[in-house]
Design a protein around this motif. Structure first.
Motif, PDB file in Angstrom:
ATOM      1  N   ASP A 101       0.825  -1.205   0.000  1.00 15.96           N
ATOM      2  CA  ASP A 101       0.000   0.000   0.000  1.00 15.96           C
ATOM      3  C   ASP A 101       0.859   1.254   0.000  1.00 15.96           C
ATOM      4  N   ILE A 102       2.093   1.143  -0.456  1.00 16.50           N
ATOM      5  CA  ILE A 102       2.939   2.315  -0.671  1.00 16.50           C
ATOM      6  C   ILE A 102       3.055   2.480  -2.174  1.00 16.50           C
ATOM      7  N   CYS A 103       2.393   3.520  -2.677  1.00 16.04           N
ATOM      8  CA  CYS A 103       2.202   3.637  -4.116  1.00 16.04           C
ATOM      9  C   CYS A 103       3.368   4.321  -4.830  1.00 16.04           C
ATOM     10  N   ALA A 104       4.045   5.209  -4.143  1.00 11.49           N
ATOM     11  CA  ALA A 104       5.087   6.009  -4.778  1.00 11.49           C
ATOM     12  C   ALA A 104       5.984   6.576  -3.690  1.00 11.49           C
ATOM     13  N   VAL A 105       7.026   7.263  -4.114  1.00  9.09           N
ATOM     14  CA  VAL A 105       7.917   7.931  -3.185  1.00  9.09           C
ATOM     15  C   VAL A 105       8.061   9.373  -3.606  1.00  9.09           C
ATOM     16  N   TRP A 106       8.520  10.173  -2.698  1.00 13.13           N
ATOM     17  CA  TRP A 106       8.825  11.565  -3.024  1.00 13.13           C
ATOM     18  C   TRP A 106      10.328  11.672  -3.234  1.00 13.13           C
ATOM     19  N   SER A 107      10.718  12.105  -4.428  1.00 16.35           N
ATOM     20  CA  SER A 107      12.111  12.243  -4.787  1.00 16.35           C
ATOM     21  C   SER A 107      12.460  13.703  -4.926  1.00 16.35           C
ATOM     22  N   TYR A 108      13.667  14.052  -4.492  1.00 11.82           N
ATOM     23  CA  TYR A 108      14.100  15.445  -4.613  1.00 11.82           C
ATOM     24  C   TYR A 108      14.833  15.575  -5.933  1.00 11.82           C
ATOM     25  N   VAL A 109      14.198  16.271  -6.863  1.00 15.51           N
ATOM     26  CA  VAL A 109      14.725  16.374  -8.221  1.00 15.51           C
ATOM     27  C   VAL A 109      14.749  17.833  -8.639  1.00 15.51           C
ATOM     28  N   LYS A 110      15.930  18.288  -9.031  1.00 15.12           N
ATOM     29  CA  LYS A 110      16.079  19.653  -9.564  1.00 15.12           C
ATOM     30  C   LYS A 110      15.473  20.682  -8.617  1.00 15.12           C
ATOM     31  N   GLY A 111      15.748  20.526  -7.328  1.00 16.49           N
ATOM     32  CA  GLY A 111      15.342  21.537  -6.381  1.00 16.49           C
ATOM     33  C   GLY A 111      13.921  21.445  -5.895  1.00 16.49           C
ATOM     34  N   ALA A 112      13.214  20.374  -6.247  1.00 16.25           N
ATOM     35  CA  ALA A 112      11.832  20.242  -5.805  1.00 16.25           C
ATOM     36  C   ALA A 112      11.502  18.777  -5.561  1.00 16.25           C
ATOM     37  N   PHE A 113      10.490  18.560  -4.720  1.00 18.66           N
ATOM     38  CA  PHE A 113      10.057  17.190  -4.468  1.00 18.66           C
ATOM     39  C   PHE A 113       9.075  16.766  -5.567  1.00 18.66           C
ATOM     40  N   ALA A 114       9.307  15.564  -6.076  1.00 13.40           N
ATOM     41  CA  ALA A 114       8.476  15.044  -7.160  1.00 13.40           C
ATOM     42  C   ALA A 114       7.877  13.700  -6.760  1.00 13.40           C
ATOM     43  N   TYR A 115       6.599  13.532  -7.080  1.00  9.25           N
ATOM     44  CA  TYR A 115       5.888  12.263  -6.828  1.00  9.25           C
ATOM     45  C   TYR A 115       6.411  11.262  -7.836  1.00  9.25           C
ATOM     46  N   THR A 116       7.103  10.237  -7.367  1.00 13.10           N
ATOM     47  CA  THR A 116       7.805   9.310  -8.248  1.00 13.10           C
ATOM     48  C   THR A 116       7.229   7.911  -8.106  1.00 13.10           C
ATOM     49  N   ILE A 117       6.731   7.397  -9.198  1.00 10.68           N
ATOM     50  CA  ILE A 117       6.081   6.083  -9.209  1.00 10.68           C
ATOM     51  C   ILE A 117       7.061   5.096  -9.836  1.00 10.68           C
ATOM     52  N   LYS A 118       7.450   4.087  -9.074  1.00  5.91           N
ATOM     53  CA  LYS A 118       8.502   3.175  -9.515  1.00  5.91           C
ATOM     54  C   LYS A 118       7.928   1.871 -10.067  1.00  5.91           C
ATOM     55  N   GLU A 119       8.440   1.468 -11.206  1.00  5.43           N
ATOM     56  CA  GLU A 119       8.002   0.205 -11.799  1.00  5.43           C
ATOM     57  C   GLU A 119       8.228  -0.971 -10.858  1.00  5.43           C
ATOM     58  N   ASP A 120       9.315  -0.953 -10.107  1.00  8.43           N
ATOM     59  CA  ASP A 120       9.663  -2.084  -9.245  1.00  8.43           C
ATOM     60  C   ASP A 120       8.646  -2.318  -8.137  1.00  8.43           C
ATOM     61  N   ASP A 121       7.818  -1.321  -7.843  1.00  9.20           N
ATOM     62  CA  ASP A 121       6.815  -1.475  -6.794  1.00  9.20           C
ATOM     63  C   ASP A 121       5.562  -2.181  -7.293  1.00  9.20           C
TER      64      ASP A 121
END
Length: 135
Positions: A101-121
């Protein structure tokens, strides 16, 4: 055996709408997150939207405000309503389901946090449905 089948793809003009569906068999929405990914002309498949077991949606920035993910538990079906379509939305769209039930992670990209959805999940995938946006 989990089986995911997408439908609803097709062609649309810029600014138009399409609604994708994903019917799941052998998998219930209470097991984990579900998501929509897309594969454009580039090499990587991009996650665009997720929904957790409580029905909470999540979106990457490029589709936020234009796409809506939802599900119908009684029909075991996942949806993606796509409005205000752009040519860059063109691609093969895949439905995916995962065990957690963890759908994505927040990644710090280019100075901002981005909702990142990983195929491996996500460990269950459909065959995809093509979406083409052009004038």
């Amino acid at each position: 055996q989990v089986h995911l089948v997408e439908s609803g793809g097709g062609s649309a003009q810029p600014g138009g709408s399409l609604k994708l569906s994903c019917t799941a068999s052998g998998y219930t929405h209470s097991r984990g997150c579900m998501a929509w990914f897309r594969q454009g002309p580039g090499p990587e498949r991009e996650g665009v939207a997720t929904i957790d077991t409580n029905g909470r949606p999540g979106y990457v920035e490029s589709v936020k405000g234009r796409f809506t993910i939802s599900r119908d538990n009684a029909k075991n079906t996942l949806y993606l309503q796509m409005n205000s379509l752009k040519p860059e939305d063109t691609g093969m769209y895949y439905c995916a389901a995962g065990p957690r039930d963890i759908c994505a992670v927040w990644s710090y990209v280019k100075g901002a946090f981005a909702y990142t959805i990983k195929e491996d999940d996500y460990n269950y995938w459909g065959q995809g449905t093509q979406v083409t946006v052009s004038s």
